[in-house]
Design a protein around this motif. Structure first.
Motif, PDB file in Angstrom:
ATOM      1  N   ALA A 160       0.842  -1.202   0.000  1.00  0.00           N
ATOM      2  CA  ALA A 160       0.000   0.000   0.000  1.00  0.00           C
ATOM      3  C   ALA A 160       0.876   1.251   0.000  1.00  0.00           C
ATOM      4  O   ALA A 160       0.595   2.222  -0.713  1.00  0.00           O
ATOM      5  CB  ALA A 160      -0.935  -0.025   1.208  1.00  0.00           C
ATOM      6  N   GLU A 161       1.947   1.200   0.792  1.00  0.00           N
ATOM      7  CA  GLU A 161       2.842   2.354   0.866  1.00  0.00           C
ATOM      8  C   GLU A 161       3.497   2.630  -0.504  1.00  0.00           C
ATOM      9  O   GLU A 161       3.624   3.774  -0.930  1.00  0.00           O
ATOM     10  CB  GLU A 161       3.918   2.041   1.903  1.00  0.00           C
ATOM     11  N   TRP A 162       3.904   1.561  -1.168  1.00  0.00           N
ATOM     12  CA  TRP A 162       4.487   1.681  -2.518  1.00  0.00           C
ATOM     13  C   TRP A 162       3.469   2.322  -3.465  1.00  0.00           C
ATOM     14  O   TRP A 162       3.795   3.186  -4.282  1.00  0.00           O
ATOM     15  CB  TRP A 162       4.912   0.286  -3.000  1.00  0.00           C
ATOM     16  N   LEU A 163       2.214   1.905  -3.362  1.00  0.00           N
ATOM     17  CA  LEU A 163       1.170   2.452  -4.239  1.00  0.00           C
ATOM     18  C   LEU A 163       0.941   3.934  -3.979  1.00  0.00           C
ATOM     19  O   LEU A 163       0.683   4.709  -4.896  1.00  0.00           O
ATOM     20  CB  LEU A 163      -0.141   1.679  -4.049  1.00  0.00           C
ATOM     21  N   VAL A 164       1.042   4.307  -2.690  1.00  0.00           N
ATOM     22  CA  VAL A 164       0.885   5.728  -2.350  1.00  0.00           C
ATOM     23  C   VAL A 164       2.050   6.519  -2.960  1.00  0.00           C
ATOM     24  O   VAL A 164       1.863   7.552  -3.590  1.00  0.00           O
ATOM     25  CB  VAL A 164       0.820   5.923  -0.816  1.00  0.00           C
ATOM     26  N   THR A 165       3.263   5.985  -2.798  1.00  0.00           N
ATOM     27  CA  THR A 165       4.462   6.695  -3.268  1.00  0.00           C
ATOM     28  C   THR A 165       4.551   6.737  -4.794  1.00  0.00           C
ATOM     29  O   THR A 165       4.771   7.790  -5.376  1.00  0.00           O
ATOM     30  CB  THR A 165       5.738   6.011  -2.723  1.00  0.00           C
ATOM     31  N   TYR A 166       4.390   5.573  -5.437  1.00  0.00           N
ATOM     32  CA  TYR A 166       4.697   5.502  -6.868  1.00  0.00           C
ATOM     33  C   TYR A 166       3.476   5.495  -7.787  1.00  0.00           C
ATOM     34  O   TYR A 166       3.603   5.816  -8.963  1.00  0.00           O
ATOM     35  CB  TYR A 166       5.575   4.279  -7.151  1.00  0.00           C
ATOM     36  N   ALA A 167       2.329   5.115  -7.260  1.00  0.00           N
ATOM     37  CA  ALA A 167       1.132   5.190  -8.104  1.00  0.00           C
ATOM     38  C   ALA A 167       0.281   6.396  -7.678  1.00  0.00           C
ATOM     39  O   ALA A 167      -0.780   6.637  -8.242  1.00  0.00           O
ATOM     40  CB  ALA A 167       0.325   3.899  -8.017  1.00  0.00           C
ATOM     41  N   LEU A 168       0.757   7.120  -6.665  1.00  0.00           N
ATOM     42  CA  LEU A 168       0.110   8.334  -6.162  1.00  0.00           C
ATOM     43  C   LEU A 168      -1.346   8.112  -5.779  1.00  0.00           C
ATOM     44  O   LEU A 168      -2.228   8.920  -6.083  1.00  0.00           O
ATOM     45  CB  LEU A 168       0.235   9.471  -7.191  1.00  0.00           C
ATOM     46  N   MET A 169      -1.594   6.987  -5.128  1.00  0.00           N
ATOM     47  CA  MET A 169      -2.955   6.723  -4.647  1.00  0.00           C
ATOM     48  C   MET A 169      -3.104   7.275  -3.231  1.00  0.00           C
ATOM     49  O   MET A 169      -2.116   7.404  -2.509  1.00  0.00           O
ATOM     50  CB  MET A 169      -3.201   5.208  -4.596  1.00  0.00           C
ATOM     51  N   SER A 170      -4.333   7.550  -2.836  1.00  0.00           N
ATOM     52  CA  SER A 170      -4.569   7.887  -1.438  1.00  0.00           C
ATOM     53  C   SER A 170      -4.390   6.591  -0.644  1.00  0.00           C
ATOM     54  O   SER A 170      -4.519   5.497  -1.209  1.00  0.00           O
ATOM     55  CB  SER A 170      -5.989   8.423  -1.256  1.00  0.00           C
ATOM     56  N   PRO A 171      -4.096   6.711   0.680  1.00  0.00           N
ATOM     57  CA  PRO A 171      -3.923   5.486   1.473  1.00  0.00           C
ATOM     58  C   PRO A 171      -5.146   4.567   1.412  1.00  0.00           C
ATOM     59  O   PRO A 171      -5.005   3.343   1.354  1.00  0.00           O
ATOM     60  CB  PRO A 171      -3.698   6.014   2.899  1.00  0.00           C
ATOM     61  N   GLU A 172      -6.349   5.152   1.383  1.00  0.00           N
ATOM     62  CA  GLU A 172      -7.575   4.330   1.338  1.00  0.00           C
ATOM     63  C   GLU A 172      -7.659   3.564   0.012  1.00  0.00           C
ATOM     64  O   GLU A 172      -8.017   2.393  -0.030  1.00  0.00           O
ATOM     65  CB  GLU A 172      -8.837   5.205   1.466  1.00  0.00           C
TER      66      GLU A 172
END
Ligand SMILES: [Zn+2]
Length: 412
Positions: A338-350
């Motif tokens: 999830a953290e990777w997705l927030v950082t590199y896919a710029l998703m919100s944590p939810e």
């Protein structure tokens, strides 16, 4: 037996096997609109995984004995289709029986393709490009999230926005593809899903399109979902397969859609590439600015920077595959993914957490969206369907949507 009778026979057995696997895997049979008694038969006389393995292997041997090299292309494609779909079915049965496959092994076995691997630095470079578009203190993903928040569709406008988007996508599609006269769809708004939208094709050119409202829906998703799930995406793909192959030729194998199979790469790839086919160049920006922005009461001046943000973040889509690969191969915990997705896919944590649940449920299926889109685009362009030849592009696109072509058949 004539070749066509032989192919019809193995195709029918293939459909029965798909339905039987569906008894072991609730997500497997994504659509079926063939004879109802076949579905009832699968339900009432369930088969063990071992017996499905045996039946699958003997069907593979039988298909291998059918010689089609002298037949017209569509018959050769049909033969290849049943054969490859069956290989993937056996791989799925093995996984259901306990065989462990890595992310890449699974992608190859289910989707007839090898996904590329991108290192972390690849995404870091892309993020640098975004920095200048959304400058300021704090992390880039938080800034992007704040930037996007202005473009959330208010829940009471969702249906108006989505209806406008789907009307536009349908109008654009029917200018280039003759739509079956009975084609129609319904839209439902749902909750508690791991996906953001879904097309449930029911046969007779009818789709139930579901939109998940668990999380705020950004304006950009309106055109994405309308084109991807509807026109010229899944609804049209399924309707054309039904019309051209199931009804016109009696090819029953197209009345069933096995989700974890090579067909999914073509389905998701065409659905995603279809967005660009329907809205070439800056036409999407113009439509969103002139039609959708007023519905949500947003200043149209924001449309251009918003479109620029979409273009840059789209390049980050492969970051999702990397998160899935590492998570499913055990290199990442859920929180790390999830953290990777927030950082590199710029998703919100939810949204990142929702996405990890998608990984749990659908696993390497994620590659079908971006890799599928890239492969379909390259295939269409190699046939002259480039952005500066929009009519040709529609023509090639429609031909692909009505054909039994699988990933091996579009690889250049
Ligand atoms: Zn899809």
């Amino acid at each position: 037996m004539t070749r066509s009778t032989e192919l019809n026979r193995v195709a029918e057995e293939y459909v029965r096997l798909v339905l039987a696997v569906g008894q072991h895997d609730a997500d497997y049979v994504d659509a079926f609109y063939g004879p109802e008694e076949w579905a009832a038969g699968a339900k009432n006389s369930p088969r063990t995984l071992d017996s499905l393995k045996d039946a699958g292997r003997s069907l593979q041997a039988e298909i291998g004995r059918i010689e089609v090299s002298a037949d017209e292309e569509i018959v050769r494609l049909r033969h290849q289709y049943v054969s490859k779909q069956l290989d993937a079915l056996l791989a799925r049965v093995n996984v259901l029986s306990g065989t462990k496959l890595s992310f890449d092994e699974e992608a190859k076995a289910f989707y007839d393709t090898v996904p590329p691997i991108f290192p972390e630095e690849h995404f870091q470079k892309l993020l640098k490009e975004l920095e200048s578009l959304v400058p300021g203190p704090g992390s880039l993903s938080v800034r992007v999230e704040e930037f996007r928040r202005r473009f959330v569709i208010p829940p009471d406008r969702l249906d108006a926005v989505f209806t406008a988007a789907i009307d536009e996508c349908r109008a654009r599609t029917r200018k280039h593809i003759p739509l079956p006269p009975n084609e129609t769809f319904n839209v439902e708004y749902v909750k508690n899903k791991s996906w953001s939208g879904y097309n449930w094709f029911k046969g007779n050119c009818y789709s139930l399109i579901q939109v998940n409202t668990d999380l705020p829906i950004f304006l950009e998703r309106a055109v994405d979902l309308a084109a991807h799930e509807g026109y010229p995406g899944h609804h049209i793909y399924n309707s054309l397969l039904e019309t051209a192959l199931v009804r016109a030729r009696g090819w029953v194998e197209f009345s069933v859609y096995a989700l974890f199979s090579p067909q999914s790469l073509i389905a998701e790839g065409t659905a995603n590439f279809g967005i660009e086919v329907a809205f070439p160049g800056t036409e999407r920006l113009a439509f969103e600015r002139d039609v959708l922005f007023p519905i949500i009461g947003c200043d149209p001046a924001g449309a251009a920077p918003y479109a620029q943000l979409q273009a840059l973040t789209a390049k980050l889509s492969y970051a999702g595959n990397e998160a899935a690969r590492r998570y499913l191969d055990g290199a990442f915990t859920r929180d790390q993914a999830a953290e990777w997705l927030v950082t590199y896919a710029l998703m919100s944590p939810e949204r990142a957490q929702q996405r990890t649940r998608f990984f749990d449920q659908y696993r390497s299926y994620v590659i079908n969206y971006n890799l599928g889109q890239d492969l379909v685009k390259a295939y269409i362009e190699a046939r002259g369907g480039t952005a500066d030849a929009p009519d040709r592009r529609w023509k090639e696109f429609a031909a692909l949507l009505s054909s039994p072509r699988l990933p091996s058949g579009i690889r250049l």
